[in-house]
Design a protein around this motif. Structure first.
Motif, PDB file in Angstrom:
ATOM      1  N   HIS A  34      22.453 -69.338 -35.136  1.00  0.00           N
ATOM      2  CA  HIS A  34      23.223 -69.168 -36.380  1.00  0.00           C
ATOM      3  C   HIS A  34      22.797 -70.262 -37.357  1.00  0.00           C
ATOM      4  CE1 HIS A  34      26.743 -68.238 -38.878  1.00  0.00           C
ATOM      5  NE2 HIS A  34      26.954 -69.532 -38.963  1.00  0.00           N
ATOM      6  N   ASN A  57      27.077 -76.117 -36.726  1.00  0.00           N
ATOM      7  CA  ASN A  57      26.340 -76.403 -37.969  1.00  0.00           C
ATOM      8  C   ASN A  57      24.867 -76.738 -37.758  1.00  0.00           C
ATOM      9  OD1 ASN A  57      28.394 -76.318 -40.121  1.00  0.00           O
ATOM     10  ND2 ASN A  57      29.340 -77.992 -38.979  1.00  0.00           N
ATOM     11  N   TRP A  64      35.563 -69.466 -32.823  1.00  0.00           N
ATOM     12  CA  TRP A  64      34.950 -70.487 -33.681  1.00  0.00           C
ATOM     13  C   TRP A  64      35.690 -71.815 -33.480  1.00  0.00           C
ATOM     14  CZ3 TRP A  64      30.269 -69.886 -35.336  1.00  0.00           C
ATOM     15  CH2 TRP A  64      29.736 -70.776 -36.283  1.00  0.00           C
ATOM     16  N   LYS A  94      21.714 -74.440 -38.756  1.00  0.00           N
ATOM     17  CA  LYS A  94      21.693 -73.847 -40.092  1.00  0.00           C
ATOM     18  C   LYS A  94      20.546 -74.464 -40.904  1.00  0.00           C
ATOM     19  CE  LYS A  94      26.706 -73.098 -40.024  1.00  0.00           C
ATOM     20  NZ  LYS A  94      28.019 -73.536 -40.539  1.00  0.00           N
ATOM     21  N   GLU A 128      32.764 -65.159 -34.847  1.00  0.00           N
ATOM     22  CA  GLU A 128      33.403 -66.421 -35.257  1.00  0.00           C
ATOM     23  C   GLU A 128      34.923 -66.291 -35.260  1.00  0.00           C
ATOM     24  OE1 GLU A 128      31.720 -67.815 -38.984  1.00  0.00           O
ATOM     25  OE2 GLU A 128      29.720 -67.149 -38.433  1.00  0.00           O
ATOM     26  N   ASN A 185      23.166 -64.100 -43.178  1.00  0.00           N
ATOM     27  CA  ASN A 185      24.604 -64.360 -43.151  1.00  0.00           C
ATOM     28  C   ASN A 185      25.187 -64.193 -44.556  1.00  0.00           C
ATOM     29  OD1 ASN A 185      26.925 -65.228 -41.687  1.00  0.00           O
ATOM     30  ND2 ASN A 185      26.655 -67.356 -42.357  1.00  0.00           N
TER      31      ASN A 185
HETATM   32  C1  XIL Z   1      31.553 -73.616 -41.013  1.00  0.00           C
HETATM   33  C2  XIL Z   1      31.596 -74.810 -40.076  1.00  0.00           C
HETATM   34  O1  XIL Z   1      32.472 -74.523 -39.014  1.00  0.00           O
HETATM   35  C3  XIL Z   1      32.047 -76.035 -40.829  1.00  0.00           C
HETATM   36  O2  XIL Z   1      31.962 -77.178 -40.000  1.00  0.00           O
HETATM   37  C4  XIL Z   1      31.182 -76.241 -42.065  1.00  0.00           C
HETATM   38  O3  XIL Z   1      31.683 -77.318 -42.821  1.00  0.00           O
HETATM   39  C5  XIL Z   1      31.153 -74.987 -42.913  1.00  0.00           C
HETATM   40  O4  XIL Z   1      30.727 -73.902 -42.116  1.00  0.00           O
HETATM   41  N1  XIL Z   1      31.147 -68.608 -41.756  1.00  0.00           N
HETATM   42  C6  XIL Z   1      30.022 -69.008 -41.073  1.00  0.00           C
HETATM   43  C7  XIL Z   1      30.003 -70.353 -40.424  1.00  0.00           C
HETATM   44  O5  XIL Z   1      29.092 -68.227 -40.892  1.00  0.00           O
HETATM   45  O6  XIL Z   1      28.721 -70.890 -40.409  1.00  0.00           O
HETATM   46  C8  XIL Z   1      30.975 -71.292 -41.093  1.00  0.00           C
HETATM   47  O7  XIL Z   1      31.009 -72.513 -40.342  1.00  0.00           O
HETATM   48  C9  XIL Z   1      32.331 -70.659 -41.187  1.00  0.00           C
HETATM   49  C10 XIL Z   1      32.286 -69.423 -42.027  1.00  0.00           C
END
Ligand code: XIL
Length: 661
Positions: free
Chosen positions: A291, A241, A515, A244, A474, A351
C-alpha cells in the motif's frame, strides 16, 4: 553514559510539581511512576542535565543553557536561545541511551511566549541513511494543553525505535523565540499481558477470509500490540505509511542520479523506512499487502516537477509515464530482491483516484499535504494514468501478487458505479484483479451512522457481483467523541452488522484488514475506532463480531512463525542449567538477530521479559558464566554480520565496545 538515577530530592520535586499541575502520572516513593519506571529525569538545576541535550541545527547560534529566568520546579530550567530557524531547538538522543524495541513515555513542560506554538518531534536515520521526521505533538500551546504560568504540559507521549533506526532524537521546535524546558522525564512503558483466553479472530474467520491489520514501526516495539497481531491478525499485514510514495521516493538520490546521468526519468527509491516492518513479516511468515503505488496523497510534489525540484515546472505526461514505469519497476524489483521469501500477495496499485461523484480529482499540488487535489490529474489532465499504473504493475509485480484499485466512500452511488466500470474494463485488459474497499466507517451514535449498514451492503453486493476479488482493506469504525459505554455498545452493534454483511459475501472476499490494533494508536484515536482498547483488552465490538460464529476449539494463535519451540527443560532451584544452544536466547532452535533483541529486551525490562533458566544459559554467550550483558547481544550481532564465526570464539581482532557508550 550512565543512566541518571533519580534522587530523593529529584523525586520530591517531581511529586510536588506533578501534583499541582495534575500531570497524568503520580510518582511512587521509590522514584518510579505508576506509568512506568523512570529512566531519566531532568530538572535542569545544573549544567549536567543540559549536557544530555544537543542543540539541533549545526552551525547555528542556538545555545542551550541553565536559566533562572523561569522554572516550574527548583530555581531553573533549560533555555534554548538564539534560535534562528523554526526547526532549531533542544534535542534528546534516544538510541545511545535507551533500548530498541522498548516503549518509553516522555513528558515535559515547555514555555515560550504567550503565543508560542511549539511542536514535539521525532527524527531518525533509516538503515539506508535517509533521515525521516515525524511530528509527535503539534500545536503545543497554552490553549490546547494544560498550562500554568505560561508553562505548557507536553502530554505523555510514547516513543520507541527499532534496531534498524539510528540517530534517533526527540526535539522541540516551532517559532524562533526562546524556549524553556523543565521537568523532562523519560519512563519505561510497563509491559502488560494480552488476553490469551479469547478466541483468535484469524482462526474464527479462517473459513471465510484472511484477517489482517496495518501496523506502524512504533507498534513493533510494543510487545502487547505485537502479541495481538500474532494472535488475531497474522493473515495479512499492511505498512501504515512506510510503503507509500513519500516514504519510498528519495529526493536527494533522484537529484544525484539526474546530475550524474542527465536522466530524470529513473526515480531512486529506498525501503529504509519499511525495513523494520518487512523484517517482521519475513521472520513471521506473514503475507504483505503493498500500500500503495499511485496516490494523490502522501506523494511529494517534486516527483511531478522538472529536476525533481519543488519549484520546477510540471513535467510532461510522457516524462511522467516514464517516471511512473521506472518507479513501479524499481519498487517491485527492490522488494523482491530484499525480501524473496515474503508473500507480497496483494497490491493497491492506485488509491483514491475518483471523487464521491465518480469524477477525477481536481488538478493541483499537495503543498504541505492535506489537499484533495491530485498532481497526477495536473500532469495528465484526466485519470488516464490509472490504466498506465496497472499496466506497469502487472508487468513488474511478482507472480501471485494480485492488483487492486482501492478507495474510500466506495458506497457513494456514483463512485461505486465508476469504480466498477473502470475495474471491469481493466480486468478485461488483464491488468486488475480486484477492488479494495477501505471501509473507514462511522457508527456515531447509532441511528445516524454513516454509511448505514444497508448502504454499505448495497455497494459491497455490487462489487461482489463483478466476480472480481474483493478485499476490505482498512476497516475501522469511529464512534462519538469522548465515547461513553453506550457509544461503545452502539459501535459494537454496527460492527457486528457490517461484519455479518461482509461474511455473507465471503466467497467473493479474500481478506478483511483492520486499520490499526488498539484505539490509542489509531489515526482516528479520538473516536475509538478499533476492536481493542488502549489497555489491549477486547472491546464490546470484538465480542459482537464473534457472536454467532463457530469458535474453533482448542483456541490457538495462528502465528505461522517458523519457530520450532524446543521442549521445556525442567529445572530445580540451585541446579546449574546447561545451555542447549549458546546464543539462542529465545530458545527457538536458531541463533539469529532476534536473540540479540531478546537479550536487550531482557536487560532493558528487568524481569518483565524474564528469561527461562535455559534461555538465560543460552543468552550468556559472550563470556559464559559471567552473567548477561549487552556484550552477549553484541556477540550475536557480530556473528550475524559474520564478523566472528562462532560463539563464544571471540578472536583478538574483535575489541567489543559496550553498546551504550
Ligand atoms: C493514513 C495513516 O494511517 C496515517 O498515519 C497518515 O497520517 C495518513 O494516512 N486511506 C488510506 C491510508 O489509504 O493510507 C490512510 O492512512 C487512511 C486513509
Amino acid at each position: 553514559m550512565k543512566k541518571k538515577h533519580i534522587s530523593r530530592m529529584a523525586a520530591g520535586f517531581l511529586a510536588a510539581a506533578l501534583t499541582v499541575s495534575s500531570a497524568p502520572f503520580v510518582l511512587a516513593a521509590d522514584g518510579d511512576t505508576d506509568i512506568g519506571k523512570v529512566v531519566y529525569s531532568f530538572d535542569f538545576e545544573d549544567d549536567a542535565d543540559v549536557s544530555y541535550f544537543t542543540n539541533r541545527g549545526e552551525n547555528d547560534t542556538t545555545q542551550l543553557s541553565v536559566s533562572t529566568d523561569h522554572a516550574t520546579s527548583g530555581s531553573s530550567s533549560m533555555l534554548a536561545s538564539g534560535r534562528s530557524k523554526d526547526w532549531n531547538g533542544p534535542a534528546f538522543r534516544l538510541d545511545d541511551k535507551l533500548e530498541p524495541y522498548t516503549e518509553y513515555y516522555i513528558s515535559a513542560k515547555i514555555k515560550g511566549k504567550y503565543y508560542t506554538n511549539a511542536t514535539f518531534s521525532f527524527q531518525y536515520n533509516t538503515s539506508d541513511g535517509e533521515t525521516k521526521y515525524q511530528n509527535l505533538v503539534q500545536n503545543l500551546n497554552q490553549s490546547n494543553y494544560p498550562a500554568e504560568d505560561g508553562w505548557v504540559t507536553l502530554p505523555l507521549t510514547k516513543v520507541s525505535f527499532t534496531d534498524e533506526q539510528t540517530g534517533v532524537y526527540v526535539y522541540f521546535e516551532g517559532g524562533q523565540d526562546d524556549l524553556y524546558i523543565d521537568e523532562f522525564v523519560v519512563s519505561q512503558v510497563p509491559v502488560t499481558d494480552i488476553e490469551q483466553d479469547i478466541p483468535s479472530l484469524s482462526a474464527v474467520f479462517a473459513d471465510a477470509f484472511k484477517i489482517g491489520n496495518a501496523i506502524t514501526p512504533n507498534n513493533l516495539s510494543s510487545k502487547p500490540t505485537m502479541d495481538l497481531v500474532a494472535k488475531h491478525f497474522s493473515g495479512s499485514l499492511t505498512a501504515g505509511n512506510e510503503m507509500k510514495p513519500d516514504a519510498v521516493l528519495n529526493q536527494a538520490a533522484c537529484q544525484t542520479y539526474f546530475e550524474e546521468t542527465g536522466d530524470d526519468t529513473v526515480p531512486q527509491i529506498s525501503f529504509g523506512a519499511a525495513k523494520p516492518f518487512l523484517n517482521y513479516c519475513q521472520k513471521n511468515n506473514i503475507p504483505v499487502r503493498i500500500h500503495t503505488l499511485v496516490w494523490h496523497s502522501q506523494t511529494p510534489d517534486w516527483f511531478f516537477k522538472e529536476g525533481y525540484d519543488n519549484n520546477g515546472d510540471w513535467v510532461s505526461p510522457e516524462k511522467m509515464t516514464q517516471r511512473m514505469e521506472n518507479y513501479i519497476k524499481a519498487y517491485f524489483e527492490e522488494l523482491v530482491k530484499l525480501y524473496p521469501d515474503i508473500d507480497f500477495y496483494a497490491c493497491d496499485v492506485v488509491n483514491e483516484a475518483w471523487t464521491d461523484d465518480g469524477k477525477p480529482r481536481n488538478p493541483g499540488e499537495q503543498g504541505n499535504g492535506g489537499s484533495s487535489n491530485s498532481a497526477w490529474v495536473k500532469v495528465y489532465g484526466d485519470n488516464s494514468f490509472i490504466e498506465s499504473a496497472f499496466t506497469f504493475a502487472r508487468k513488474y509485480a511478482p507472480e501471485g501478487c494480485k492488483l487492486y484499485y482501492n478507495d474510500f466512500n466506495e458506497y457513494m452511488p456514483n463512485k461505486t458505479d465508476k469504480i466498477i466500470e473502470m475495474a471491469l474494463e481493466l480486468n478485461g485488459k488483464g491488468v486488475l484483479d480486484g477492488i479494495g474497499m477501505q471501509s473507514h466507517l462511522d457508527a456515531r451514535s447509532g441511528s445516524d451512522a454513516f454509511p448505514s449498514v444497508n448502504v454499505y451492503k448495497k455497494a459491497l453486493d455490487k462489487f461482489c457481483e463483478t466476480g472480481l476479488d474483493i478485499q476490505i482493506t482498512e476497516l475501522d469504525v469511529t464512534t462519538a467523541n469522548n465515547p461513553t459505554a453506550e457509544n461503545h455498545e452502539q459501535q459494537a452493534q454496527y460492527y457486528k452488522e457490517i461484519m455479518d454483511t461482509i461474511y455473507s459475501q465471503k466467497d467473493s472476499i479474500s481478506a478483511v484488514v483492520f486499520w490499526g490494533v488498539t484505539d490509542d494508536q489509531s489515526w482516528r484515536a479520538d473516536r475509538d475506532p478499533l476492536l481493542f482498547d488502549a489497555e489491549y483488552k477486547a472491546k464490546p465490538a470484538f465480542y459482537a463480531i464473534m457472536e454467532g460464529r463457530e469458535i474453533p476449539d482448542p483456541v490457538e494463535t495462528t502465528t505461522k512463525a517458523p519457530i520450532t519451540t524446543l521442549p521445556a527443560v525442567t529445572t530445580t532451584p540451585g541446579e546449574t542449567v546447561e545451555p542447549t544452544l549458546l546464543g539462542d536466547a529465545n530458545n527457538d532452535g536458531i541463533v539469529d538477530i532476534a536473540d540479540a533483541t531478546r537479550i536487550l529486551q531482557a536487560i532493558g525490562n528487568g524481569d518483565k521479559y524474564g528469561l527461562t533458566p535455559v534461555q538465560e544459559a543460552n543468552a550468556d554467550c559472550y563470556d559464559p558464566g559471567s552473567g548477561i550483558t549487552a556484550l552477549d547481544a553484541l556477540a550475536i550481532q557480530k556473528l550475524d554480520a559474520k564478523v566472528i564465526s562462532s560463539l563464544p570464539e571471540i578472536d583478538d581482532a574483535w575489541v567489543p565496545t559496550p553498546l551504550n557508550s
